[in-house]
Write an enzyme that holds these catalytic residues in place. Structure first.
Site, short mmCIF file in Angstrom:
data_model
loop_
_atom_site.label_atom_id
_atom_site.label_comp_id
_atom_site.label_asym_id
_atom_site.label_seq_id
_atom_site.Cartn_x
_atom_site.Cartn_y
_atom_site.Cartn_z
N ASP A 11 0.83 -1.20 0.00
CA ASP A 11 0.00 0.00 0.00
C ASP A 11 0.87 1.25 0.00
O ASP A 11 1.99 1.25 0.51
CB ASP A 11 -0.91 -0.04 1.24
CG ASP A 11 -2.11 0.86 1.09
OD1 ASP A 11 -2.31 1.45 0.00
OD2 ASP A 11 -2.87 0.99 2.06
N ASN A 13 1.49 3.33 -2.84
CA ASN A 13 2.14 3.71 -4.10
C ASN A 13 1.70 5.10 -4.56
O ASN A 13 2.53 5.91 -4.99
CB ASN A 13 1.78 2.72 -5.21
CG ASN A 13 2.36 1.36 -4.98
OD1 ASN A 13 3.27 1.19 -4.19
ND2 ASN A 13 1.84 0.37 -5.69
N TRP A 16 3.05 7.85 -2.29
CA TRP A 16 4.50 7.96 -2.51
C TRP A 16 4.77 8.84 -3.73
O TRP A 16 5.62 9.72 -3.70
CB TRP A 16 5.08 6.56 -2.73
CG TRP A 16 6.56 6.54 -2.95
CD1 TRP A 16 7.53 6.42 -2.00
CD2 TRP A 16 7.24 6.61 -4.22
NE1 TRP A 16 8.77 6.43 -2.59
CE2 TRP A 16 8.62 6.55 -3.95
CE3 TRP A 16 6.81 6.74 -5.54
CZ2 TRP A 16 9.59 6.61 -4.95
CZ3 TRP A 16 7.77 6.80 -6.55
CH2 TRP A 16 9.14 6.73 -6.25
N GLU A 58 -11.73 -5.17 -5.57
CA GLU A 58 -12.27 -3.82 -5.37
C GLU A 58 -11.53 -2.76 -6.18
O GLU A 58 -12.01 -1.64 -6.36
CB GLU A 58 -12.20 -3.43 -3.88
CG GLU A 58 -13.19 -4.15 -2.99
CD GLU A 58 -12.84 -5.62 -2.74
OE1 GLU A 58 -11.64 -5.93 -2.65
OE2 GLU A 58 -13.77 -6.45 -2.67
N ASN A 59 -10.34 -3.10 -6.67
CA ASN A 59 -9.53 -2.10 -7.39
C ASN A 59 -10.14 -1.67 -8.73
O ASN A 59 -9.73 -0.66 -9.30
CB ASN A 59 -8.09 -2.59 -7.61
CG ASN A 59 -7.24 -2.56 -6.35
OD1 ASN A 59 -6.30 -3.33 -6.20
ND2 ASN A 59 -7.55 -1.66 -5.43
N ARG A 179 -5.44 -2.62 8.33
CA ARG A 179 -6.57 -3.52 8.06
C ARG A 179 -6.15 -4.54 7.02
O ARG A 179 -5.13 -4.38 6.35
CB ARG A 179 -7.80 -2.73 7.60
CG ARG A 179 -7.53 -1.86 6.41
CD ARG A 179 -8.78 -1.09 5.95
NE ARG A 179 -8.38 -0.13 4.92
CZ ARG A 179 -7.99 1.10 5.17
NH1 ARG A 179 -7.99 1.59 6.39
NH2 ARG A 179 -7.59 1.90 4.18
C1 FPP Z 1 -1.73 0.20 -3.35
O1 FPP Z 1 -1.27 1.50 -3.41
C2 FPP Z 1 -1.26 -0.57 -4.47
C3 FPP Z 1 -2.03 -1.17 -5.43
C4 FPP Z 1 -3.50 -1.09 -5.41
C5 FPP Z 1 -1.46 -1.87 -6.54
C6 FPP Z 1 -0.21 -2.65 -6.27
C7 FPP Z 1 0.42 -2.91 -7.55
C8 FPP Z 1 1.74 -2.90 -7.78
C9 FPP Z 1 2.77 -2.73 -6.74
C10 FPP Z 1 2.20 -3.09 -9.16
C11 FPP Z 1 2.46 -4.50 -9.51
C12 FPP Z 1 1.34 -5.03 -10.23
C13 FPP Z 1 1.32 -6.22 -10.84
C14 FPP Z 1 0.05 -6.58 -11.52
C15 FPP Z 1 2.47 -7.15 -10.88
P1 FPP Z 1 -2.34 2.67 -3.55
O2 FPP Z 1 -2.48 3.04 -4.97
O3 FPP Z 1 -3.59 2.28 -2.87
O4 FPP Z 1 -1.64 3.81 -2.77
P2 FPP Z 1 -2.36 5.00 -1.98
O5 FPP Z 1 -3.10 4.36 -0.85
O6 FPP Z 1 -1.23 5.85 -1.55
O7 FPP Z 1 -3.27 5.67 -2.95
#
Ligand code: FPP
Length: 226
Positions: A11, A13, A16, A58-59, A179
């Site tokens: 979580d 990304n 960041w 959910e994504n 969570r």
């Molecule tokens: C959560 O960060 C991350 C995700 C929903 C996606 C994770 C995916 C990767 C690390 C890429 C690799 C993917 C594959 C298919 C190999 P967020 O976007 O919820 O971060 P935030 O909470 O800061 O918005």
């Protein structure tokens, strides 16, 4: 204390990237490369199984461009990852409603599962279009379809997406959220949970060691008293 399986909720990304005035997808790109590093670090520590929550059921609620980017990452980076990890004897497994993503991704997943099926040094389980509740429902559907009886906790597991992977000993979630978000609901019954404030792209070897140290101090009783 034995530690054979660590599962990661990757979580942070988006945050960041935002912190660096970059688009959210840049964070996903960095996050994807982080998976490879983490697999190596775990392998060096003798941890045989890793699971990564790459895309949840959910994504799909995210903007289409972001969804396409994340799924595109798999499509575009998997051969690179495979080439680099070949000598490490990594076996790739995909868990989730993969078919529903579409033929292209489904075929890629099957291709790499097939290509790596004889590797057994490190098993990397990618949770893709994965939901813990969906997984339980899918298991129940298989059981009903097969008209099976005498289901118990031991054999129910056989109907989950990756029955040969042991339950995670430790689940690590980055970015400060505390969570499970529908991750490994059946398998996490006795998992130890570890939360860190660092965003996934910043997750480091030191962070991993901190989580492992913390895990080792815990007393896992599985409901018993020893
Ligand atoms: C959560 O960060 C991350 C995700 C929903 C996606 C994770 C995916 C990767 C690390 C890429 C690799 C993917 C594959 C298919 C190999 P967020 O976007 O919820 O971060 P935030 O909470 O800061 O918005």
């Amino acid at each position: 204390m034995s530690l054979q399986h660590i599962a990661f909720i990757m979580d942070g990304n988006g945050r960041w990237a935002r912190k660096r005035n970059k688009p959210r997808v840049y964070g996903h790109l960095k996050g994807a490369y982080k998976i490879e590093e983490v697999v190596r670090w775990c392998a060096l520590r003798g941890i045989r199984y890793t699971t990564f929550y790459a895309f949840s059921t959910e994504n799909w609620k995210r903007p289409r461009t972001e969804v396409n980017f994340i799924l595109g990452l798999l499509e575009n980076k998997i051969s690179e990852f495979y080439e680099r990890m070949k000598k490490e004897k990594v076996r790739l497994i995909f868990s989730g409603r993969i078919k529903e993503i579409g033929d292209k991704i489904f075929n890629i997943c099957k291709e790499y599962e097939e290509k790596t099926k004889n590797n057994d040094r490190i098993i990397v389980n990618m949770a893709l279009n994965y939901g813990g509740r969906a997984e339980i429902i899918d298991a129940v559907r298989k059981i009903i379809k097969g008209k099976l009886e005498n289901i118990d906790e031991e054999n129910f597991k056989d109907f989950l997406y990756a029955p040969d992977i042991p339950d995670p000993d430790l689940i690590i979630r980055t970015s400060g959220e505390k969570r499970l978000s529908n991750f490994l609901l059946w398998q996490s019954a006795y998992s130890e949970l570890y939360f860190t404030d660092v965003y996934w792209p910043d997750f480091s070897e030191e962070e991993l060691d901190k989580a492992i140290e913390d895990y080792k101090k815990r007393k896992r009783r599985f409901g018993g008293i020893q």
